[in-house]
Design a protein around this motif. Structure first.
Motif, PDB file in Angstrom:
ATOM      1  N   ALA A  62       0.841  -1.201   0.000  1.00  0.00           N
ATOM      2  CA  ALA A  62       0.000   0.000   0.000  1.00  0.00           C
ATOM      3  C   ALA A  62       0.871   1.244   0.000  1.00  0.00           C
ATOM      4  CB  ALA A  62      -0.906  -0.002   1.236  1.00  0.00           C
ATOM      5  N   GLY A  63       0.283   2.360  -0.457  1.00  0.00           N
ATOM      6  CA  GLY A  63       0.971   3.642  -0.454  1.00  0.00           C
ATOM      7  C   GLY A  63       0.859   4.346  -1.796  1.00  0.00           C
ATOM      8  N   PHE A  64       1.203   5.615  -1.810  1.00  0.00           N
ATOM      9  CA  PHE A  64       1.106   6.427  -3.019  1.00  0.00           C
ATOM     10  C   PHE A  64       1.976   5.867  -4.148  1.00  0.00           C
ATOM     11  CE2 PHE A  64       2.491  10.163  -5.562  1.00  0.00           C
ATOM     12  CZ  PHE A  64       1.261  10.495  -6.098  1.00  0.00           C
ATOM     13  N   ASP A  65       3.233   5.523  -3.826  1.00  0.00           N
ATOM     14  CA  ASP A  65       4.111   4.970  -4.853  1.00  0.00           C
ATOM     15  C   ASP A  65       3.572   3.656  -5.404  1.00  0.00           C
ATOM     16  OD1 ASP A  65       5.867   7.065  -4.712  1.00  0.00           O
ATOM     17  OD2 ASP A  65       7.398   6.014  -3.557  1.00  0.00           O
ATOM     18  N   VAL A  66       2.954   2.860  -4.544  1.00  0.00           N
ATOM     19  CA  VAL A  66       2.360   1.592  -4.979  1.00  0.00           C
ATOM     20  C   VAL A  66       1.214   1.865  -5.949  1.00  0.00           C
ATOM     21  CG1 VAL A  66       1.128  -0.485  -4.230  1.00  0.00           C
ATOM     22  CG2 VAL A  66       3.048   0.392  -2.882  1.00  0.00           C
ATOM     23  N   ASP A  67       0.378   2.857  -5.635  1.00  0.00           N
ATOM     24  CA  ASP A  67      -0.738   3.194  -6.517  1.00  0.00           C
ATOM     25  C   ASP A  67      -0.243   3.721  -7.865  1.00  0.00           C
ATOM     26  OD1 ASP A  67      -2.526   2.437  -4.574  1.00  0.00           O
ATOM     27  OD2 ASP A  67      -2.922   4.465  -3.849  1.00  0.00           O
ATOM     28  N   VAL A  68       0.788   4.567  -7.823  1.00  0.00           N
ATOM     29  CA  VAL A  68       1.357   5.091  -9.071  1.00  0.00           C
ATOM     30  C   VAL A  68       1.948   3.956  -9.896  1.00  0.00           C
ATOM     31  CG1 VAL A  68       3.197   6.523 -10.040  1.00  0.00           C
ATOM     32  CG2 VAL A  68       1.804   7.406  -8.175  1.00  0.00           C
ATOM     33  N   SER A 250      -4.402  13.252 -15.931  1.00  0.00           N
ATOM     34  CA  SER A 250      -5.544  13.748 -16.712  1.00  0.00           C
ATOM     35  C   SER A 250      -6.855  13.034 -16.380  1.00  0.00           C
ATOM     36  CB  SER A 250      -5.260  13.620 -18.217  1.00  0.00           C
ATOM     37  OG  SER A 250      -5.090  12.264 -18.591  1.00  0.00           O
ATOM     38  N   ASP A 251      -6.794  11.763 -15.983  1.00  0.00           N
ATOM     39  CA  ASP A 251      -8.048  11.050 -15.693  1.00  0.00           C
ATOM     40  C   ASP A 251      -8.452  11.113 -14.214  1.00  0.00           C
ATOM     41  OD1 ASP A 251      -6.594   9.087 -14.299  1.00  0.00           O
ATOM     42  OD2 ASP A 251      -6.727   7.597 -15.893  1.00  0.00           O
ATOM     43  N   GLY A 252      -7.674  11.861 -13.399  1.00  0.00           N
ATOM     44  CA  GLY A 252      -8.047  12.052 -11.997  1.00  0.00           C
ATOM     45  C   GLY A 252      -7.506  11.008 -11.035  1.00  0.00           C
ATOM     46  N   SER A 253      -6.829   9.992 -11.556  1.00  0.00           N
ATOM     47  CA  SER A 253      -6.322   8.924 -10.686  1.00  0.00           C
ATOM     48  C   SER A 253      -5.205   9.414  -9.773  1.00  0.00           C
ATOM     49  CB  SER A 253      -5.818   7.748 -11.525  1.00  0.00           C
ATOM     50  OG  SER A 253      -6.860   7.198 -12.297  1.00  0.00           O
ATOM     51  N   TRP A 254      -4.396  10.358 -10.259  1.00  0.00           N
ATOM     52  CA  TRP A 254      -3.289  10.888  -9.453  1.00  0.00           C
ATOM     53  C   TRP A 254      -3.836  11.612  -8.227  1.00  0.00           C
ATOM     54  CZ3 TRP A 254      -1.635  15.649  -7.699  1.00  0.00           C
ATOM     55  CH2 TRP A 254      -0.307  15.742  -7.246  1.00  0.00           C
ATOM     56  N   LYS A 255      -4.804  12.482  -8.432  1.00  0.00           N
ATOM     57  CA  LYS A 255      -5.400  13.232  -7.322  1.00  0.00           C
ATOM     58  C   LYS A 255      -6.049  12.295  -6.312  1.00  0.00           C
ATOM     59  CE  LYS A 255      -8.648  16.979  -6.281  1.00  0.00           C
ATOM     60  NZ  LYS A 255      -9.647  17.920  -6.841  1.00  0.00           N
ATOM     61  N   ALA A 256      -6.730  11.282  -6.815  1.00  0.00           N
ATOM     62  CA  ALA A 256      -7.391  10.320  -5.928  1.00  0.00           C
ATOM     63  C   ALA A 256      -6.363   9.575  -5.076  1.00  0.00           C
ATOM     64  CB  ALA A 256      -8.204   9.324  -6.755  1.00  0.00           C
ATOM     65  N   ALA A 257      -5.209   9.244  -5.663  1.00  0.00           N
ATOM     66  CA  ALA A 257      -4.166   8.535  -4.917  1.00  0.00           C
ATOM     67  C   ALA A 257      -3.560   9.426  -3.835  1.00  0.00           C
ATOM     68  CB  ALA A 257      -3.085   8.047  -5.877  1.00  0.00           C
ATOM     69  N   VAL A 258      -3.389  10.725  -4.131  1.00  0.00           N
ATOM     70  CA  VAL A 258      -2.868  11.668  -3.136  1.00  0.00           C
ATOM     71  C   VAL A 258      -3.825  11.759  -1.950  1.00  0.00           C
ATOM     72  CG1 VAL A 258      -2.392  14.100  -2.678  1.00  0.00           C
ATOM     73  CG2 VAL A 258      -1.481  13.039  -4.743  1.00  0.00           C
ATOM     74  N   GLU A 259      -5.100  11.942  -2.229  1.00  0.00           N
ATOM     75  CA  GLU A 259      -6.091  12.092  -1.160  1.00  0.00           C
ATOM     76  C   GLU A 259      -6.221  10.819  -0.328  1.00  0.00           C
ATOM     77  OE1 GLU A 259      -9.556  13.301  -3.295  1.00  0.00           O
ATOM     78  OE2 GLU A 259      -8.890  15.396  -3.481  1.00  0.00           O
ATOM     79  N   LYS A 260      -6.147   9.690  -0.991  1.00  0.00           N
ATOM     80  CA  LYS A 260      -6.275   8.404  -0.304  1.00  0.00           C
ATOM     81  C   LYS A 260      -5.128   8.163   0.673  1.00  0.00           C
ATOM     82  CE  LYS A 260      -5.486   3.539  -1.444  1.00  0.00           C
ATOM     83  NZ  LYS A 260      -5.153   2.639  -2.582  1.00  0.00           N
ATOM     84  N   LYS A 268      -0.763  19.352   2.397  1.00  0.00           N
ATOM     85  CA  LYS A 268      -1.021  20.340   1.342  1.00  0.00           C
ATOM     86  C   LYS A 268      -0.037  20.090   0.194  1.00  0.00           C
ATOM     87  CE  LYS A 268      -2.853  23.849   4.487  1.00  0.00           C
ATOM     88  NZ  LYS A 268      -2.969  22.925   5.621  1.00  0.00           N
ATOM     89  N   ASN A 269      -0.416  19.163  -0.659  1.00  0.00           N
ATOM     90  CA  ASN A 269       0.482  18.764  -1.740  1.00  0.00           C
ATOM     91  C   ASN A 269       0.555  19.807  -2.848  1.00  0.00           C
ATOM     92  OD1 ASN A 269      -2.377  17.561  -2.303  1.00  0.00           O
ATOM     93  ND2 ASN A 269      -1.398  17.630  -4.319  1.00  0.00           N
ATOM     94  N   GLU A 270       1.666  19.789  -3.550  1.00  0.00           N
ATOM     95  CA  GLU A 270       1.826  20.616  -4.740  1.00  0.00           C
ATOM     96  C   GLU A 270       0.986  20.012  -5.870  1.00  0.00           C
ATOM     97  OE1 GLU A 270       3.414  23.363  -4.954  1.00  0.00           O
ATOM     98  OE2 GLU A 270       5.001  23.397  -3.435  1.00  0.00           O
ATOM     99  N   PRO A 271       0.592  20.824  -6.857  1.00  0.00           N
ATOM    100  CA  PRO A 271      -0.090  20.263  -8.033  1.00  0.00           C
ATOM    101  C   PRO A 271       0.796  19.229  -8.711  1.00  0.00           C
ATOM    102  CG  PRO A 271      -0.209  22.662  -8.040  1.00  0.00           C
ATOM    103  CD  PRO A 271       0.752  22.286  -6.942  1.00  0.00           C
ATOM    104  N   ALA A 272       0.204  18.366  -9.491  1.00  0.00           N
ATOM    105  CA  ALA A 272       0.981  17.353 -10.209  1.00  0.00           C
ATOM    106  C   ALA A 272       2.004  18.046 -11.105  1.00  0.00           C
ATOM    107  CB  ALA A 272       0.064  16.471 -11.035  1.00  0.00           C
ATOM    108  N   PRO A 273       3.279  17.707 -10.987  1.00  0.00           N
ATOM    109  CA  PRO A 273       4.294  18.366 -11.812  1.00  0.00           C
ATOM    110  C   PRO A 273       4.202  17.945 -13.268  1.00  0.00           C
ATOM    111  CG  PRO A 273       5.290  16.599 -10.537  1.00  0.00           C
ATOM    112  CD  PRO A 273       3.864  16.718 -10.063  1.00  0.00           C
ATOM    113  N   LYS A 274       4.667  18.805 -14.154  1.00  0.00           N
ATOM    114  CA  LYS A 274       4.720  18.460 -15.572  1.00  0.00           C
ATOM    115  C   LYS A 274       5.932  17.562 -15.808  1.00  0.00           C
ATOM    116  CE  LYS A 274       2.441  22.639 -17.297  1.00  0.00           C
ATOM    117  NZ  LYS A 274       2.573  23.842 -18.150  1.00  0.00           N
ATOM    118  N   ILE A 275       5.761  16.640 -16.728  1.00  0.00           N
ATOM    119  CA  ILE A 275       6.842  15.721 -17.046  1.00  0.00           C
ATOM    120  C   ILE A 275       8.079  16.509 -17.483  1.00  0.00           C
ATOM    121  CG2 ILE A 275       7.594  13.838 -18.564  1.00  0.00           C
ATOM    122  CD1 ILE A 275       5.466  13.067 -16.463  1.00  0.00           C
ATOM    123  N   GLY A 276       9.200  16.182 -16.883  1.00  0.00           N
ATOM    124  CA  GLY A 276      10.457  16.835 -17.229  1.00  0.00           C
ATOM    125  C   GLY A 276      10.736  18.125 -16.489  1.00  0.00           C
TER     126      GLY A 276
END
Length: 280
Positions: A62-68, A250-260, A268-276
């Motif tokens: 379990a954990g954020f990295d696991v979800d990602v 883009s599909d909202g899964s990242w935000k859901a994983a942060v909140e979970k 108070k997380n930062e917004p999802a960073p842009k690739i690179g």
């Protein structure tokens, strides 16, 4: 009569050859772990001991990295039961990738110029910051300078606490414990005043059910920690993982994983960073 015997023998040999070929195909299919090799499994490195980030529990991982990592693996064509999780301790990550022990690593793995000499990174997928965790009822630590004369804890060998002592609070009383869990126990019973490491890691600990409401983050953002997914140098997985990470946002899964994983700690997380986009 002799012709029939020869024909029968030939048929038997052919049948054995076909059977051996079929067995060989199955074995080839199961061997290895490289996604590009058509394997049934993918091997992913994570932390086993960081609640909220990557943790091995009696119920599984379990954990954020696991979800990602699970989301990325699915985009690469692997279901959750085709993932083989492998513990990736901080000191072992580059070696594990170079040896091919894992296909990729998602383990609170900060992108740094030094590490990029040895491995490639997809992402970043999370921008964390060095912060402090204090008791919820402690209002005496409102800035890093308030750590002067306070008992500051981090794990033995960590650079986090030393960074605070060297640059921000030279009079801090540095305490080194073997694990973050030991620091938390000390924080809870008053033996120490603050624990420092990445805010995402602190939030993961604070979000555990037994600690809810007992601790709070300082919100100091003392450093930038750009979490990336490590791959072997030159691997074509980097581009594929980057695409998967963009889809996750883009599909909202990242935000859901942060909140979970971090929500219970009011992280108070930062917004999802842009690739690179690696923040220095």
């Amino acid at each position: 009569m002799k012709l029939r015997k020869v024909t029968a023998a030939s048929a038997a040999v052919l049948a054995l050859a076909l059977a051996a070929t079929a067995c060989g195909s199955d074995n080839d299919k199961d061997s290895g772990s490289s996604p590009s090799g058509g394997s049934k499994k993918i091997t992913i490195g994570i932390k086993f001991d960081q609640p909220g980030i990557g943790q091995k529990t009696p119920q599984g991982y379990a954990g954020f990295d696991v979800d990602v990592a699970t989301y990325v693996a699915k985009k690469l064509g692997y279901s959750a039961n085709q993932i083989q999780w492998k513990e990736s301790k901080s000191a072992d990550r580059e070696t594990m990738l170079q040896r091919g022990d894992v296909d990729f690593i998602a383990a609170s793995y900060s992108i740094t110029p030094e590490r990029e000499k040895s491995v490639d990174f997809a992402g970043p997928y999370l921008l964390a910051h060095q912060d402090v965790l204090v008791r919820a009822d402690d209002n005496s630590i409102k800035s890093p300078s308030d750590l002067n004369s306070k008992k500051l804890c981090s794990v033995t060998g960590s650079t986090s606490a030393q960074n605070v002592k060297d640059k921000l609070a030279p009079k801090a009383n540095l305490q080194q414990y073997p694990t973050y869990s030991a620091c938390l126990t000390g924080l809870q019973n008053g033996a120490i005043d603050a624990l420092t490491t990445d805010d995402s890691i602190l939030a993961g600990y604070a979000a555990q059910s037994q600690f809810k409401g007992k601790f709070k983050l300082g919100g100091f953002k003392m450093t930038n920690e750009n979490y990336g997914i490590g791959v072997k140098k030159g691997s074509d997985l980097k581009a594929k993982i980057n695409t998967a990470l963009e889809d996750m946002v883009s599909d909202g899964s990242w935000k859901a994983a942060v909140e979970k994983n971090f929500g219970p700690a009011n992280y108070k997380n930062e917004p999802a960073p842009k690739i690179g986009d690696v923040k220095s």
